[in-house]
Design an enzyme around this catalytic site. Sequence first.
Site, PDB file in Angstrom:
ATOM      1  N   ARG A  83       0.769  -1.182  -0.038  1.00  0.00           N
ATOM      2  CA  ARG A  83       0.155   0.227   0.007  1.00  0.00           C
ATOM      3  C   ARG A  83       0.601   1.353  -0.203  1.00  0.00           C
ATOM      4  NH1 ARG A  83      -4.291   1.944   4.100  1.00  0.00           N
ATOM      5  NH2 ARG A  83      -4.389   4.101   3.772  1.00  0.00           N
ATOM      6  N   ARG A  92      -7.023   2.722  -2.708  1.00  0.00           N
ATOM      7  CA  ARG A  92      -5.617   2.653  -2.060  1.00  0.00           C
ATOM      8  C   ARG A  92      -5.706   0.446  -2.666  1.00  0.00           C
ATOM      9  NH1 ARG A  92      -7.823   4.559   3.131  1.00  0.00           N
ATOM     10  NH2 ARG A  92      -7.582   6.916   1.124  1.00  0.00           N
ATOM     11  N   ASP A  95      -7.242  -1.540   2.353  1.00  0.00           N
ATOM     12  CA  ASP A  95      -6.859  -0.597   3.846  1.00  0.00           C
ATOM     13  C   ASP A  95      -8.160  -1.780   4.947  1.00  0.00           C
ATOM     14  OD1 ASP A  95      -7.487   1.244   4.970  1.00  0.00           O
ATOM     15  OD2 ASP A  95      -9.694   2.337   3.740  1.00  0.00           O
ATOM     16  N   ASP A  97      -9.327  -2.106   7.834  1.00  0.00           N
ATOM     17  CA  ASP A  97      -9.676  -0.686   9.224  1.00  0.00           C
ATOM     18  C   ASP A  97     -10.500  -1.563  10.840  1.00  0.00           C
ATOM     19  OD1 ASP A  97      -9.160   1.719   7.950  1.00  0.00           O
ATOM     20  OD2 ASP A  97     -11.492   1.679   7.378  1.00  0.00           O
TER      21      ASP A  97
HETATM   22  N1  ROI Z   1     -15.832   3.776  -1.152  1.00  0.00           N
HETATM   23  C1  ROI Z   1     -15.420   2.366  -0.255  1.00  0.00           C
HETATM   24  N2  ROI Z   1     -17.055   2.083  -1.339  1.00  0.00           N
HETATM   25  N3  ROI Z   1     -15.425   1.028   0.274  1.00  0.00           N
HETATM   26  C2  ROI Z   1     -14.297   1.907   0.624  1.00  0.00           C
HETATM   27  O1  ROI Z   1     -13.605   1.064   1.290  1.00  0.00           O
HETATM   28  C3  ROI Z   1     -14.222   3.086   0.629  1.00  0.00           C
HETATM   29  N4  ROI Z   1     -12.673   3.380   1.019  1.00  0.00           N
HETATM   30  C4  ROI Z   1     -11.910   4.774   1.607  1.00  0.00           C
HETATM   31  C5  ROI Z   1     -12.957   6.009   0.894  1.00  0.00           C
HETATM   32  C6  ROI Z   1     -12.052   6.455   0.147  1.00  0.00           C
HETATM   33  C7  ROI Z   1     -13.250   6.908   1.836  1.00  0.00           C
HETATM   34  N5  ROI Z   1     -13.788   5.216   0.031  1.00  0.00           N
HETATM   35  C8  ROI Z   1     -14.148   3.967   0.259  1.00  0.00           C
HETATM   36  O2  ROI Z   1     -11.091   5.156   2.312  1.00  0.00           O
END
Ligand code: ROI
Length: 160
Positions: A83, A92, A95, A97
Site C-alpha cells: 500500500r 487504495r 485498507d 480498519d
Molecule cells: N469507498 C468505498 N466504497 N469503499 C471503501 O473501502 C472506501 N474506502 C475509503 C474511501 C476512499 C473513503 N472510500 C471508500 O477509504
Amino acid sequence: MARVFIGLGSNLSDPVRQLKRAIEHLKLLEKTSVMRCSSFYCSKPQGPQDQPDFVNAVCLIDTLLSPERLLLALQDIEQTQGRVKQRHWGERLIDLDILLFDDRIISWPHLTIPHSEIAHRDFVLVPLSEIAPDTVIPNMGTVTSLIAQLDNSYLYPIQP
Ligand code: ROI
C-alpha cells in the site's frame, strides 16, 4: 479474547485478490483466529468518483492482541501488500480498519473505535450485518437500525 470486526477495502490491482491475500495474512496473525468473513461486495467509491469501484468485506476475529498491537499488525499487512498512501479519500490497494473492538470506545489521536465513519458506510454496515446481524455499535445503536437510516446504498455482493 476480544471479539473484533475488521473492515477490508481495495480498488486497485485486482481488488478481490487483494482482499483474499489480506485474509490469508489475518489468519497468520499471532494470538488471533479468523472466525468469519462476509461475502465480497462491490461498492461505489465514497469520496472522489473518478476512481474505480471498491471491493469490500468484513471479518470477525478473536484476538488476544491489544488494540495498539492489532493496529500495528494491520498496518504491517498493508505495507506488505504494497500500500502506498495516495490522495485523501482516494484509491487504495488495501485498507484494513478496526471497526469494533468488543464494546470498547477508544479515542486516541491515531485510533478511533468504533470507526468514526461506521454509521454512514453501507460498505461496512451491510457486510457486518451479514456475519453478525445482532451487533450493537456502542453509542450508535444496532447495525440494522443504522442500515435503515442510510440515504442510499450502491452495493452488491459478488461471486467468490
Ligand atoms: N469507498 C468505498 N466504497 N469503499 C471503501 O473501502 C472506501 N474506502 C475509503 C474511501 C476512499 C473513503 N472510500 C471508500 O477509504
